[in-house]
Design an enzyme around this catalytic site. Structure first.
Site, PDB file in Angstrom:
ATOM      1  N   SER A 163     -22.210  17.149  47.157  1.00 22.52           N
ATOM      2  CA  SER A 163     -22.432  18.608  47.156  1.00 22.52           C
ATOM      3  C   SER A 163     -23.538  18.936  48.150  1.00 22.52           C
ATOM      4  O   SER A 163     -24.324  18.067  48.532  1.00 22.52           O
ATOM      5  CB  SER A 163     -22.854  19.046  45.755  1.00 22.52           C
ATOM      6  OG  SER A 163     -23.532  20.276  45.791  1.00 22.52           O
ATOM      7  N   TYR A 176     -28.009  18.910  38.299  1.00 21.15           N
ATOM      8  CA  TYR A 176     -26.855  18.779  39.198  1.00 21.15           C
ATOM      9  C   TYR A 176     -27.334  18.319  40.579  1.00 21.15           C
ATOM     10  O   TYR A 176     -26.742  17.413  41.186  1.00 21.15           O
ATOM     11  CB  TYR A 176     -26.146  20.138  39.278  1.00 21.15           C
ATOM     12  CG  TYR A 176     -24.884  20.156  40.090  1.00 21.15           C
ATOM     13  CD1 TYR A 176     -23.702  19.608  39.590  1.00 21.15           C
ATOM     14  CD2 TYR A 176     -24.846  20.741  41.360  1.00 21.15           C
ATOM     15  CE1 TYR A 176     -22.522  19.639  40.331  1.00 21.15           C
ATOM     16  CE2 TYR A 176     -23.673  20.776  42.105  1.00 21.15           C
ATOM     17  CZ  TYR A 176     -22.522  20.230  41.594  1.00 21.15           C
ATOM     18  OH  TYR A 176     -21.358  20.256  42.330  1.00 21.15           O
TER      19      TYR A 176
HETATM   20  P1  NAD Z   1     -13.416  21.875  38.150  1.00 20.47           P
HETATM   21  O1  NAD Z   1     -14.279  22.265  37.005  1.00 20.47           O
HETATM   22  O2  NAD Z   1     -12.341  22.794  38.614  1.00 20.47           O
HETATM   23  O3  NAD Z   1     -12.735  20.461  37.854  1.00 20.47           O
HETATM   24  C1  NAD Z   1     -13.397  19.404  37.243  1.00 20.47           C
HETATM   25  C2  NAD Z   1     -12.359  18.562  36.507  1.00 20.47           C
HETATM   26  O4  NAD Z   1     -13.051  17.457  35.935  1.00 20.47           O
HETATM   27  C3  NAD Z   1     -11.679  19.302  35.353  1.00 20.47           C
HETATM   28  O5  NAD Z   1     -10.275  19.119  35.413  1.00 20.47           O
HETATM   29  C4  NAD Z   1     -12.269  18.662  34.104  1.00 20.47           C
HETATM   30  O6  NAD Z   1     -11.363  18.622  33.006  1.00 20.47           O
HETATM   31  C5  NAD Z   1     -12.602  17.273  34.610  1.00 20.47           C
HETATM   32  N1  NAD Z   1     -13.660  16.642  33.826  1.00 20.47           N
HETATM   33  C6  NAD Z   1     -14.824  17.208  33.408  1.00 20.47           C
HETATM   34  N2  NAD Z   1     -15.527  16.328  32.696  1.00 20.47           N
HETATM   35  C7  NAD Z   1     -14.802  15.174  32.670  1.00 20.47           C
HETATM   36  C8  NAD Z   1     -15.004  13.914  32.078  1.00 20.47           C
HETATM   37  N3  NAD Z   1     -16.112  13.632  31.357  1.00 20.47           N
HETATM   38  N4  NAD Z   1     -14.064  12.965  32.244  1.00 20.47           N
HETATM   39  C9  NAD Z   1     -12.921  13.224  32.945  1.00 20.47           C
HETATM   40  N5  NAD Z   1     -12.681  14.415  33.520  1.00 20.47           N
HETATM   41  C10 NAD Z   1     -13.604  15.378  33.381  1.00 20.47           C
HETATM   42  O7  NAD Z   1     -14.443  21.528  39.316  1.00 20.47           O
HETATM   43  P2  NAD Z   1     -14.245  21.465  40.894  1.00 20.47           P
HETATM   44  O8  NAD Z   1     -14.908  22.637  41.482  1.00 20.47           O
HETATM   45  O9  NAD Z   1     -12.850  21.143  41.246  1.00 20.47           O
HETATM   46  O10 NAD Z   1     -15.219  20.241  41.221  1.00 20.47           O
HETATM   47  C11 NAD Z   1     -14.757  18.967  41.567  1.00 20.47           C
HETATM   48  C12 NAD Z   1     -15.934  18.199  42.154  1.00 20.47           C
HETATM   49  O11 NAD Z   1     -16.425  18.877  43.307  1.00 20.47           O
HETATM   50  C13 NAD Z   1     -17.128  18.063  41.209  1.00 20.47           C
HETATM   51  O12 NAD Z   1     -17.716  16.799  41.383  1.00 20.47           O
HETATM   52  C14 NAD Z   1     -18.077  19.124  41.692  1.00 20.47           C
HETATM   53  O13 NAD Z   1     -19.402  18.835  41.361  1.00 20.47           O
HETATM   54  C15 NAD Z   1     -17.819  19.067  43.182  1.00 20.47           C
HETATM   55  N6  NAD Z   1     -18.220  20.262  43.929  1.00 20.47           N
HETATM   56  C16 NAD Z   1     -17.650  21.471  43.705  1.00 20.47           C
HETATM   57  C17 NAD Z   1     -18.061  22.559  44.469  1.00 20.47           C
HETATM   58  C18 NAD Z   1     -17.487  23.926  44.272  1.00 20.47           C
HETATM   59  O14 NAD Z   1     -17.943  24.871  44.938  1.00 20.47           O
HETATM   60  N7  NAD Z   1     -16.500  24.065  43.418  1.00 20.47           N
HETATM   61  C19 NAD Z   1     -19.036  22.410  45.440  1.00 20.47           C
HETATM   62  C20 NAD Z   1     -19.590  21.161  45.634  1.00 20.47           C
HETATM   63  C21 NAD Z   1     -19.167  20.088  44.884  1.00 20.47           C
END
Ligand code: NAD
Length: 279
Positions: A163, A176
């Site tokens: 991130s 985070y």
């Molecule tokens: P999201 O919330 O849409 O998806 C996360 C998924 O992880 C969900 O399907 C959830 O059920 C699953 N999950 C949560 N806890 C879990 C666990 N303990 N075991 C197994 N599965 C689990 O999030 P996203 O935005 O798609 O994020 C995906 C990755 O990208 C994450 O690591 C997040 O930190 C990172 N990220 C996202 C953004 C953003 O702007 N969305 C920016 C930077 C980084």
């Protein structure tokens, strides 16, 4: 030189958190290249539904598998299911992660002497939850799933999802930020450790994408940007939030043989957020 992602065809890709917003985009990208997929997620129903969609749209093999990235036993069980259904794992994408309101301060800076809503009022259990999900939730699945990549006739790729917070911590979300910084450090450590085994380890740092985990921080109920959401757009030279599909090319690049001499790096996909000084 291989100038397409054709080497990804037929590979078995495991994506944790694959049923989420960015996970779905990554699953689609890999399936479009002909990879087979195991979507590992707490939300088994969504994972299974997505697998069925990929099978019907791309004629690849795909399964949804229920597992908690913080529970070693459930990961071992998931690996057994995956190996039995689809064979040995070639590529692991550690996508599960996210923030939680309980690890979020109410204020950006401590302007008053009042402790409520500041760092001093943070719930340590909330902090642990977010730190563990983002750091140990990458460490543990790698310990289990990447075992398939080890051996004289084997190779493999691990892609961690980092991130912008890894480079510069955003206000309000210290757990985070600390966990994502740890991901970058761990990526470098593991890349060195596994290089003799032909396993490459890299990470991708998405900029800002509106998803369930951050919607409460960046948009109001009427869909307009909060002050924080507007600040993000102002701090992004390209002037917008990203679309989940924006991360596909970088993920495929890092996971394909095109990047065969690339290990231990973290590539931002952020519309320039990380390079902009704010002035
Ligand atoms: P999201 O919330 O849409 O998806 C996360 C998924 O992880 C969900 O399907 C959830 O059920 C699953 N999950 C949560 N806890 C879990 C666990 N303990 N075991 C197994 N599965 C689990 O999030 P996203 O935005 O798609 O994020 C995906 C990755 O990208 C994450 O690591 C997040 O930190 C990172 N990220 C996202 C953004 C953003 O702007 N969305 C920016 C930077 C980084």
């Amino acid at each position: 030189m291989n100038n397409t992602f054709s080497d990804i065809k037929g590979k078995l890709v495991v994506i944790t958190g694959g049923a989420g917003v960015l996970g779905k985009s990554l699953c689609t990208a890999f399936a479009a290249c002909g990879a087979n997929l195991a979507i590992v997620d707490l939300n088994a129903e969504n994972a299974q539904k997505m697998a069925e969609e990929l099978v019907s749209e791309f004629q690849v093999q795909a399964i949804g598998v229920s597992a908690n990235v913080l529970d070693r036993a459930s990961l071992v069980e998931a690996k057994g299911t995956i190996n039995e259904a689809l064979g040995s794992i070639d590529i692991l994408v550690n996508g599960a992660g996210g923030n939680h309101p309980k690890a979020t301060t109410a204020v950006e800076q401590m302007v008053e002497d009042e402790l409520e809503g500041t760092f001093f009022d943070l719930d340590v259990k909330g902090f642990d939850f977010v730190f563990d999900l983002n750091f140990k939730g990458t460490l543990l699945p790698t310990m289990i799933f990447a075992q398939d990549m080890i051996g004289a006739d084997r190779q493999g790729v691990v892609l961690n999802i980092s991130s912008m917070n890894a480079f510069k911590p955003l206000t309000k979300i210290p757990a985070y930020s600390a966990a994502k910084a740890a991901i970058n450090n761990f990526t470098e450590w593991l890349a060195t450790h596994l290089a003799p085994q032909n396993v490459r380890v890299n990470s991708l740092a998405p900029g800002f994408f509106i998803t369930d985990q951050n919607r409460f921080l960046v948009t109001n109920q009427d869909g307009s940007f909060t002050e924080r959401g507007q600040k993000i757009v102002n701090g992004t030279p390209m002037g917008k939030f990203g679309s989940p599909d924006d991360i596909q090319g970088t993920a495929l690049y890092l996971c394909s043989d095109i990047a065969s001499f690339v290990t231990g790096v973290c590539i931002p996909v952020d519309g320039g957020y990380n390079c902009f000084s704010g002035v």
